[in-house]
Motif scaffolding. Structure first.
Motif, PDB file in Angstrom:
ATOM      1  N   ALA A  81       0.824  -1.028  -0.049  1.00 49.10           N
ATOM      2  CA  ALA A  81      -0.113  -0.109  -0.073  1.00 49.10           C
ATOM      3  C   ALA A  81       0.972   1.109  -0.085  1.00 49.10           C
ATOM      4  O   ALA A  81       1.864   1.191   0.928  1.00 49.10           O
ATOM      5  CB  ALA A  81      -0.977  -0.225   1.084  1.00 49.10           C
ATOM      6  N   ASN A  82       0.550   2.167  -0.911  1.00 48.55           N
ATOM      7  CA  ASN A  82       1.391   3.518  -0.959  1.00 48.55           C
ATOM      8  C   ASN A  82       2.776   3.270  -0.927  1.00 48.55           C
ATOM      9  O   ASN A  82       3.697   4.053  -0.331  1.00 48.55           O
ATOM     10  CB  ASN A  82       0.923   4.244   0.103  1.00 48.55           C
ATOM     11  CG  ASN A  82      -0.349   4.849  -0.177  1.00 48.55           C
ATOM     12  OD1 ASN A  82      -1.035   4.965  -1.109  1.00 48.55           O
ATOM     13  ND2 ASN A  82      -1.050   4.913   1.013  1.00 48.55           N
ATOM     14  N   GLY A  83       3.334   2.308  -1.882  1.00 46.71           N
ATOM     15  CA  GLY A  83       4.764   1.958  -1.837  1.00 46.71           C
ATOM     16  C   GLY A  83       5.381   1.219  -0.855  1.00 46.71           C
ATOM     17  O   GLY A  83       6.629   0.929  -1.049  1.00 46.71           O
ATOM     18  N   LYS A  84       4.758   0.836   0.277  1.00 46.03           N
ATOM     19  CA  LYS A  84       5.394   0.066   1.332  1.00 46.03           C
ATOM     20  C   LYS A  84       4.712  -1.283   1.235  1.00 46.03           C
ATOM     21  O   LYS A  84       3.772  -1.462   0.786  1.00 46.03           O
ATOM     22  CB  LYS A  84       4.922   0.654   2.546  1.00 46.03           C
ATOM     23  CG  LYS A  84       5.491   2.249   2.845  1.00 46.03           C
ATOM     24  CD  LYS A  84       5.173   2.711   4.108  1.00 46.03           C
ATOM     25  CE  LYS A  84       5.507   4.128   4.388  1.00 46.03           C
ATOM     26  NZ  LYS A  84       5.227   4.620   5.526  1.00 46.03           N
ATOM     27  N   LYS A  85       5.756  -2.082   1.686  1.00 45.79           N
ATOM     28  CA  LYS A  85       5.139  -3.675   1.734  1.00 45.79           C
ATOM     29  C   LYS A  85       5.345  -4.481   3.093  1.00 45.79           C
ATOM     30  O   LYS A  85       6.102  -3.849   3.981  1.00 45.79           O
ATOM     31  CB  LYS A  85       6.353  -4.523   0.738  1.00 45.79           C
ATOM     32  CG  LYS A  85       6.029  -4.115  -0.698  1.00 45.79           C
ATOM     33  CD  LYS A  85       6.650  -4.942  -1.612  1.00 45.79           C
ATOM     34  CE  LYS A  85       6.614  -4.692  -2.960  1.00 45.79           C
ATOM     35  NZ  LYS A  85       7.250  -5.696  -3.915  1.00 45.79           N
ATOM     36  N   LEU A  86       4.355  -5.124   3.346  1.00 51.35           N
ATOM     37  CA  LEU A  86       4.169  -5.904   4.762  1.00 51.35           C
ATOM     38  C   LEU A  86       4.221  -7.375   4.087  1.00 51.35           C
ATOM     39  O   LEU A  86       3.349  -7.768   3.382  1.00 51.35           O
ATOM     40  CB  LEU A  86       3.312  -5.625   5.377  1.00 51.35           C
ATOM     41  CG  LEU A  86       2.906  -6.560   6.547  1.00 51.35           C
ATOM     42  CD1 LEU A  86       4.011  -6.272   7.568  1.00 51.35           C
ATOM     43  CD2 LEU A  86       1.440  -6.203   7.150  1.00 51.35           C
ATOM     44  N   LYS A  87       5.208  -8.161   4.739  1.00 44.93           N
ATOM     45  CA  LYS A  87       5.095  -9.506   4.509  1.00 44.93           C
ATOM     46  C   LYS A  87       4.822 -10.444   5.848  1.00 44.93           C
ATOM     47  O   LYS A  87       5.810 -10.379   6.519  1.00 44.93           O
ATOM     48  CB  LYS A  87       6.216  -9.970   3.530  1.00 44.93           C
ATOM     49  CG  LYS A  87       6.245 -11.603   2.989  1.00 44.93           C
ATOM     50  CD  LYS A  87       7.389 -11.921   2.199  1.00 44.93           C
ATOM     51  CE  LYS A  87       7.294 -13.442   1.639  1.00 44.93           C
ATOM     52  NZ  LYS A  87       8.498 -13.757   0.909  1.00 44.93           N
ATOM     53  N   VAL A  88       3.982 -11.445   5.560  1.00 46.53           N
ATOM     54  CA  VAL A  88       3.731 -12.179   7.072  1.00 46.53           C
ATOM     55  C   VAL A  88       3.190 -13.470   6.590  1.00 46.53           C
ATOM     56  O   VAL A  88       2.841 -13.769   5.536  1.00 46.53           O
ATOM     57  CB  VAL A  88       2.591 -11.328   7.941  1.00 46.53           C
ATOM     58  CG1 VAL A  88       3.183 -10.186   8.392  1.00 46.53           C
ATOM     59  CG2 VAL A  88       1.258 -10.881   7.052  1.00 46.53           C
ATOM     60  N   LYS A  89       3.406 -14.355   7.826  1.00 49.91           N
ATOM     61  CA  LYS A  89       2.933 -15.793   7.361  1.00 49.91           C
ATOM     62  C   LYS A  89       2.171 -16.298   8.770  1.00 49.91           C
ATOM     63  O   LYS A  89       2.444 -15.694   9.953  1.00 49.91           O
ATOM     64  CB  LYS A  89       4.153 -16.287   7.345  1.00 49.91           C
ATOM     65  CG  LYS A  89       4.006 -17.865   7.047  1.00 49.91           C
ATOM     66  CD  LYS A  89       5.411 -18.874   6.801  1.00 49.91           C
ATOM     67  CE  LYS A  89       5.221 -20.199   6.363  1.00 49.91           C
ATOM     68  NZ  LYS A  89       6.651 -20.671   6.028  1.00 49.91           N
ATOM     69  N   ALA A  90       1.295 -17.112   8.507  1.00 48.80           N
ATOM     70  CA  ALA A  90       0.384 -17.719   9.657  1.00 48.80           C
ATOM     71  C   ALA A  90       0.072 -19.105   9.184  1.00 48.80           C
ATOM     72  O   ALA A  90      -0.107 -19.413   8.058  1.00 48.80           O
ATOM     73  CB  ALA A  90      -0.861 -16.975   9.512  1.00 48.80           C
ATOM     74  N   SER A  91       0.096 -20.070   9.971  1.00 51.24           N
ATOM     75  CA  SER A  91      -0.204 -21.378  10.119  1.00 51.24           C
ATOM     76  C   SER A  91      -1.345 -21.798  11.137  1.00 51.24           C
ATOM     77  O   SER A  91      -1.475 -23.062  11.199  1.00 51.24           O
ATOM     78  CB  SER A  91       1.089 -22.098  10.276  1.00 51.24           C
ATOM     79  OG  SER A  91       1.742 -21.873  11.626  1.00 51.24           O
ATOM     80  N   SER A  92      -2.049 -20.955  11.611  1.00 53.21           N
ATOM     81  CA  SER A  92      -3.390 -21.468  12.598  1.00 53.21           C
ATOM     82  C   SER A  92      -4.060 -20.100  12.300  1.00 53.21           C
ATOM     83  O   SER A  92      -3.982 -19.161  12.026  1.00 53.21           O
ATOM     84  CB  SER A  92      -2.656 -21.688  13.811  1.00 53.21           C
ATOM     85  OG  SER A  92      -2.288 -20.384  14.432  1.00 53.21           O
ATOM     86  N   GLN A  93      -5.496 -20.580  12.934  1.00 51.30           N
ATOM     87  CA  GLN A  93      -6.392 -19.439  13.022  1.00 51.30           C
ATOM     88  C   GLN A  93      -5.954 -18.018  13.883  1.00 51.30           C
ATOM     89  O   GLN A  93      -6.029 -17.312  13.510  1.00 51.30           O
ATOM     90  CB  GLN A  93      -7.539 -20.177  13.505  1.00 51.30           C
ATOM     91  CG  GLN A  93      -8.787 -19.101  13.525  1.00 51.30           C
ATOM     92  CD  GLN A  93      -9.318 -18.565  12.085  1.00 51.30           C
ATOM     93  OE1 GLN A  93      -9.573 -19.539  11.389  1.00 51.30           O
ATOM     94  NE2 GLN A  93      -9.310 -17.463  11.807  1.00 51.30           N
ATOM     95  N   GLU A  94      -5.236 -18.667  14.928  1.00 46.86           N
ATOM     96  CA  GLU A  94      -4.946 -17.425  15.743  1.00 46.86           C
ATOM     97  C   GLU A  94      -3.928 -16.650  15.149  1.00 46.86           C
ATOM     98  O   GLU A  94      -3.738 -15.663  15.251  1.00 46.86           O
ATOM     99  CB  GLU A  94      -4.216 -18.108  17.179  1.00 46.86           C
ATOM    100  CG  GLU A  94      -5.353 -18.818  18.003  1.00 46.86           C
ATOM    101  CD  GLU A  94      -5.567 -20.232  17.680  1.00 46.86           C
ATOM    102  OE1 GLU A  94      -4.746 -20.929  16.741  1.00 46.86           O
ATOM    103  OE2 GLU A  94      -6.559 -20.665  17.855  1.00 46.86           O
TER     104      GLU A  94
END
Length: 128
Positions: free
Chosen positions: A99-112
């Motif tokens: 968004a607006n030239g910035k990046k966020l990368k995240v990972k999830a492996s459960s509902q929580e």
């Protein structure tokens, strides 16, 4: 609305150790997810073309297996993130948000973890 006010999301159903049958099921699941996302109010949604295949990624028919991208307005992003939380809560996923030239990368492996990732993505978008 200009593309600068849109949010780009890349969703990866992450499982690099799939056999051929599991890979085919994941590809079908990804295509089903893509159809469902297109039914939401998104600017665009498509499979990711395999121009450069990342390490341990697989490609089928010129597309990365289990990877899709969507572009949505900021106002509709919360709806899409909520949908992903409901639909992918039991899956291991990677989510890239731009968004607006910035990046966020995240990972999830459960509902929580997915719930926490979605909240983090919403704060990231709101902060832009």
């Amino acid at each position: 609305m200009s593309s600068e006010s849109n949010v780009k999301l890349q969703i990866t159903l992450s499982n690099p150790d799939l056999d051929a049958d599991e890979q085919e099921r994941q590809e079908q699941e990804t295509r089903n997810l893509l159809r469902e996302i297109r039914d939401l109010d998104v600017e665009s949604a498509e499979l990711v073309v395999a121009t450069e295949i990342p390490e341990r990624a697989k490609s089928v028919g010129g597309f990365l297996v289990g990877v899709l991208q969507a572009e949505v307005t900021i106002s509709n992003c919360k709806k899409l993130l909520g949908f992903l939380g409901d639909r992918l809560g039991n899956k291991t996923i990677e989510l890239e948000v731009e968004a607006n030239g910035k990046k966020l990368k995240v990972k999830a492996s459960s509902q929580e973890e997915l719930t926490a990732v979605i909240e983090q993505a919403q704060r990231f978008i709101a902060g832009n």
